[in-house]
Design an enzyme around this catalytic site. Structure first.
Site, PDB file in Angstrom:
ATOM      1  N   ARG A 180       3.910 -13.859  -6.450  1.00 46.67           N
ATOM      2  CA  ARG A 180       3.103 -12.639  -6.515  1.00 46.67           C
ATOM      3  C   ARG A 180       3.862 -11.500  -5.855  1.00 46.67           C
ATOM      4  O   ARG A 180       4.247 -11.589  -4.684  1.00 46.67           O
ATOM      5  CB  ARG A 180       1.754 -12.822  -5.812  1.00 46.67           C
ATOM      6  CG  ARG A 180       0.846 -11.582  -5.954  1.00 46.67           C
ATOM      7  CD  ARG A 180      -0.511 -11.788  -5.302  1.00 46.67           C
ATOM      8  NE  ARG A 180      -0.403 -11.815  -3.860  1.00 46.67           N
ATOM      9  CZ  ARG A 180      -0.925 -10.905  -3.021  1.00 46.67           C
ATOM     10  NH1 ARG A 180      -1.614  -9.872  -3.492  1.00 46.67           N
ATOM     11  NH2 ARG A 180      -0.769 -11.021  -1.729  1.00 46.67           N
ATOM     12  N   HIS A 209      -0.569  -2.632  -3.855  1.00 43.36           N
ATOM     13  CA  HIS A 209      -0.524  -3.199  -2.508  1.00 43.36           C
ATOM     14  C   HIS A 209      -0.192  -2.058  -1.541  1.00 43.36           C
ATOM     15  O   HIS A 209       0.866  -2.053  -0.899  1.00 43.36           O
ATOM     16  CB  HIS A 209       0.485  -4.344  -2.445  1.00 43.36           C
ATOM     17  CG  HIS A 209       0.313  -5.262  -1.259  1.00 43.36           C
ATOM     18  ND1 HIS A 209       0.276  -6.637  -1.381  1.00 43.36           N
ATOM     19  CD2 HIS A 209       0.182  -5.014   0.069  1.00 43.36           C
ATOM     20  CE1 HIS A 209       0.138  -7.184  -0.173  1.00 43.36           C
ATOM     21  NE2 HIS A 209       0.086  -6.216   0.727  1.00 43.36           N
ATOM     22  N   ASN A 231      -6.914 -13.955   0.212  1.00 40.19           N
ATOM     23  CA  ASN A 231      -6.022 -13.805   1.363  1.00 40.19           C
ATOM     24  C   ASN A 231      -6.838 -14.120   2.604  1.00 40.19           C
ATOM     25  O   ASN A 231      -7.942 -13.589   2.767  1.00 40.19           O
ATOM     26  CB  ASN A 231      -5.503 -12.368   1.481  1.00 40.19           C
ATOM     27  CG  ASN A 231      -4.550 -11.989   0.361  1.00 40.19           C
ATOM     28  OD1 ASN A 231      -4.275 -12.789  -0.535  1.00 40.19           O
ATOM     29  ND2 ASN A 231      -4.036 -10.766   0.408  1.00 40.19           N
ATOM     30  N   TYR A 271      -6.437 -15.090   6.957  1.00 37.96           N
ATOM     31  CA  TYR A 271      -5.649 -15.354   8.166  1.00 37.96           C
ATOM     32  C   TYR A 271      -6.464 -15.960   9.290  1.00 37.96           C
ATOM     33  O   TYR A 271      -6.028 -16.915   9.918  1.00 37.96           O
ATOM     34  CB  TYR A 271      -4.935 -14.076   8.631  1.00 37.96           C
ATOM     35  CG  TYR A 271      -3.851 -13.675   7.660  1.00 37.96           C
ATOM     36  CD1 TYR A 271      -2.567 -14.189   7.781  1.00 37.96           C
ATOM     37  CD2 TYR A 271      -4.121 -12.843   6.584  1.00 37.96           C
ATOM     38  CE1 TYR A 271      -1.576 -13.869   6.863  1.00 37.96           C
ATOM     39  CE2 TYR A 271      -3.146 -12.514   5.661  1.00 37.96           C
ATOM     40  CZ  TYR A 271      -1.870 -13.029   5.800  1.00 37.96           C
ATOM     41  OH  TYR A 271      -0.901 -12.720   4.880  1.00 37.96           O
ATOM     42  N   GLU A 273      -2.538 -15.354  -0.071  1.00 34.59           N
ATOM     43  CA  GLU A 273      -1.868 -15.069   1.203  1.00 34.59           C
ATOM     44  C   GLU A 273      -2.479 -15.941   2.273  1.00 34.59           C
ATOM     45  O   GLU A 273      -3.705 -16.033   2.382  1.00 34.59           O
ATOM     46  CB  GLU A 273      -2.043 -13.603   1.661  1.00 34.59           C
ATOM     47  CG  GLU A 273      -1.117 -12.619   1.033  1.00 34.59           C
ATOM     48  CD  GLU A 273      -1.205 -11.234   1.685  1.00 34.59           C
ATOM     49  OE1 GLU A 273      -1.412 -11.127   2.912  1.00 34.59           O
ATOM     50  OE2 GLU A 273      -1.069 -10.248   0.935  1.00 34.59           O
TER      51      GLU A 273
HETATM   52  C1  GBH Z   1      -2.256  -8.835   4.770  1.00 33.41           C
HETATM   53  O1  GBH Z   1      -3.200  -8.104   5.452  1.00 33.41           O
HETATM   54  C2  GBH Z   1      -1.501  -7.912   3.869  1.00 33.41           C
HETATM   55  O2  GBH Z   1      -1.883  -8.081   2.516  1.00 33.41           O
HETATM   56  C3  GBH Z   1      -0.008  -8.024   3.994  1.00 33.41           C
HETATM   57  O3  GBH Z   1       0.590  -6.921   3.395  1.00 33.41           O
HETATM   58  C4  GBH Z   1       0.355  -8.189   5.445  1.00 33.41           C
HETATM   59  O4  GBH Z   1       1.730  -8.139   5.665  1.00 33.41           O
HETATM   60  C5  GBH Z   1      -0.184  -9.516   5.896  1.00 33.41           C
HETATM   61  O5  GBH Z   1      -1.548  -9.609   5.658  1.00 33.41           O
HETATM   62  C6  GBH Z   1       0.062  -9.807   7.369  1.00 33.41           C
HETATM   63  O6  GBH Z   1      -0.559  -8.856   8.162  1.00 33.41           O
HETATM   64  O7  GBH Z   1      -7.548  -9.434  14.792  1.00 33.41           O
HETATM   65  O8  GBH Z   1      -8.047 -11.815  14.638  1.00 33.41           O
HETATM   66  O9  GBH Z   1      -9.660 -10.177  13.832  1.00 33.41           O
HETATM   67  C7  GBH Z   1      -3.841  -8.771   6.508  1.00 33.41           C
HETATM   68  C8  GBH Z   1      -5.074  -8.073   6.978  1.00 33.41           C
HETATM   69  C9  GBH Z   1      -6.584  -7.641   8.699  1.00 33.41           C
HETATM   70  C10 GBH Z   1      -5.682  -9.816   8.567  1.00 33.41           C
HETATM   71  C11 GBH Z   1      -6.953  -7.853  10.111  1.00 33.41           C
HETATM   72  C12 GBH Z   1      -6.060 -10.076   9.997  1.00 33.41           C
HETATM   73  C13 GBH Z   1      -7.406  -9.250  11.840  1.00 33.41           C
HETATM   74  C14 GBH Z   1      -7.546 -10.600  12.440  1.00 33.41           C
HETATM   75  N1  GBH Z   1      -5.439  -8.423   8.323  1.00 33.41           N
HETATM   76  N2  GBH Z   1      -7.146  -9.248  10.411  1.00 33.41           N
HETATM   77  S1  GBH Z   1      -8.269 -10.512  14.049  1.00 33.41           S
END
Ligand code: GBH
Length: 444
Positions: free
Chosen positions: A78, A122, A292, A294, A350
């Site tokens: 992607r 993006h 996506n 995290y 992601e």
């Molecule tokens: C993505 O965004 C993007 O698509 C990408 O471009 C980027 O490089 C990648 O992730 C890594 O950052 O502080 O524990 O509450 C991620 C968006 C938003 C994910 C905020 C984590 C906070 C977690 N992020 N979020 S926390």
């Protein structure tokens, strides 16, 4: 540890990247600036004054990068298109040399048996649109985005089968227009909500254009960032706050796009932005959802406009370099919930973590923490599948270390290390871990 045989034979393995984070060549072959060029060149906006001017120089090194994908056994990649590379003003004139780059990239991927998954947006809006009042805060952007989608469908529709409209529409609207920490640096609740609604409308218009122009069988989707919201404490106020944060952070873009209706809470905040036919204009049936993810969010009650505030993870929680909570169970939960709520095939587009591990004196990059993270998150994905969630693939973030937005080049998310001074690529231990899973697949 997870093994290949835990996953179905046709499970898709791959990696994701984004144009501004890897391409570089910011002023070559007729590319015009995006809002991220302007933002990163504004002192104080990005740590260390880093910019994407060169980044991973992928624009010139894409063949080497594609070879690394093939050697990993990946069958999907992607990437996103830099809108201002192919349409410098965001509308009107087309930059043929810019389009040629994506043409070459797609051919190179196909020659290596890797399916190109093209993401239209993006986060790198053409600066000219923003400066002329035609950015996401303006409803006039809707047909312009559809035209941009149409241009790419025209040129690449014979070879690209997987299309995504937006990467994390919920995140870039919040970070760029609500919090002001990403481009274009606006911090205004009303502009944020404007952007959310116009992005949703642009999604619908682009999907209709893609369906019109692409051959039957094209797989069209969108890529929200979905993080379950947990109440900071177990009381009614915090539970209510978590529901509100979920509405703002997750559902404001995902619900209208995948269900055709704004969540009642978001609807209330949107007010008269939503015109009578808007929900119908946003909704088009989609073939897949790119998730996506995290980490989870934590919410506590607060008497502000939205009725919640974001809290830190609990005391003692395992965190990555970004301060994000490592919580595979949250991944399992959001996979199960997403698959159920939106009843559409889900691909993880992601997931991953940042560290700052450099090659050792034997030239090896021993990113053991990333292997442990990936192993546990893939284990959670298997649990979600066992609970009936329709999860069909995993594209790691990211193929390469790259420009991590406002954080610059410190955090390294790649499974391939990039030495920015020399542009030398070194596959990390985690690359070999994922390759062992992907390469064993019958079609690799
Ligand atoms: C993505 O965004 C993007 O698509 C990408 O471009 C980027 O490089 C990648 O992730 C890594 O950052 O502080 O524990 O509450 C991620 C968006 C938003 C994910 C905020 C984590 C906070 C977690 N992020 N979020 S926390």
């Amino acid at each position: 540890m997870v093994t290949r045989s835990d996953f179905p034979e046709d499970f898709v393995w791959g990696a994701s990247t984004a144009s501004y984070q890897i391409e570089g060549a910011h002023d070559e072959d007729g590319r015009a600036p995006s809002i991220w060029d302007a933002f990163s060149h504004t002192p104080g906006k990005v740590i260390g004054g880093a910019t994407g001017d060169v980044a991973c120089d992928h624009y010139h090194r894409y063949k080497e990068d594609v070879a690394l994908m093939r050697q990993a056994g990946f069958t999907a990649y992607r990437f996103s298109v830099s809108w201002s590379r192919i349409m410098p003003e965001g509308h009107g004139a087309v930059n043929a040399a810019g389009l040629d780059f994506y043409d070459r990239l797609v051919d190179e991927l196909l020659a290596n048996n890797i399916a190109p998954w093209l993401c239209l947006y993006h986060w790198d809006l053409p600066l000219a649109l923003h400066e002329n009042g035609l950015g996401w805060t303006s409803r006039e952007i809707v047909p312009l985005f559809a035209d941009y989608a149409g241009l790419l469908a025209d040129r690449l529709g014979d070879r690209v089968t997987h299309w995504a409209t937006f990467n994390e529409p919920n995140m870039f609207t919040m970070l760029g227009y609500g919090a002001g920490v990403h481009a274009p640096g606006i911090r205004d609740r009303d502009r944020w909500l404007d952007a959310v609604h116009h992005v949703n409308l642009s999604h619908g218009a682009a999907v209709r254009r893609l369906r019109d122009q692409l051959p039957g069988g094209a797989q069209i989707g969108s890529v929200p960032n979905l993080q379950p919201v947990r109440p900071a404490s177990d009381n009614d106020q915090d539970r209510e706050a978590a529901a509100r944060m979920d509405a703002v952070m997750n559902r404001a873009t995902a619900d209208p796009v995948f269900l055709g209706k704004y969540d009642p809470l978001t609807r209330e905040w949107m007010g008269d932005r939503i015109r009578p036919d808007d929900e119908a204009a946003i909704y088009e049936p989609l073939d897949w959802l790119g998730l996506n993810h995290y980490s989870p969010h934590y919410a506590a009650a607060r008497a502000n406009a939205f009725g919640f505030r974001s809290m830190d993870p609990p005391e003692g929680a395992e965190k990555t370099l970004m301060g994000w909570h490592v919580a595979p169970d949250a991944f399992r939960d959001i996979l199960v919930e997403t698959s159920k709520r939106y009843s559409v095939p889900v691909y993880v587009t992601e997931n991953g973590m940042a560290d700052d591990v450099e090659p050792d004196n034997q030239g090896q990059v021993k990113d053991d923490a990333r292997i442990s993270y990936l192993d546990r998150y893939l284990g959670a994905l298997l649990e979600a599948r066992a609970e009936g969630a329709d999860i069909r693939g995993y594209l790691v973030w990211s193929m390469l270390d790259n420009f991590e937005w406002a954080m610059g080049y410190g955090p390294r998310f790649g499974i391939v290390h990039v030495d920015y001074a020399t542009q030398v690529r070194t596959p990390k231990a985690s690359y070999h871990f994922l390759a062992a899973l992907a390469r064993a697949s019958p079609d690799a």
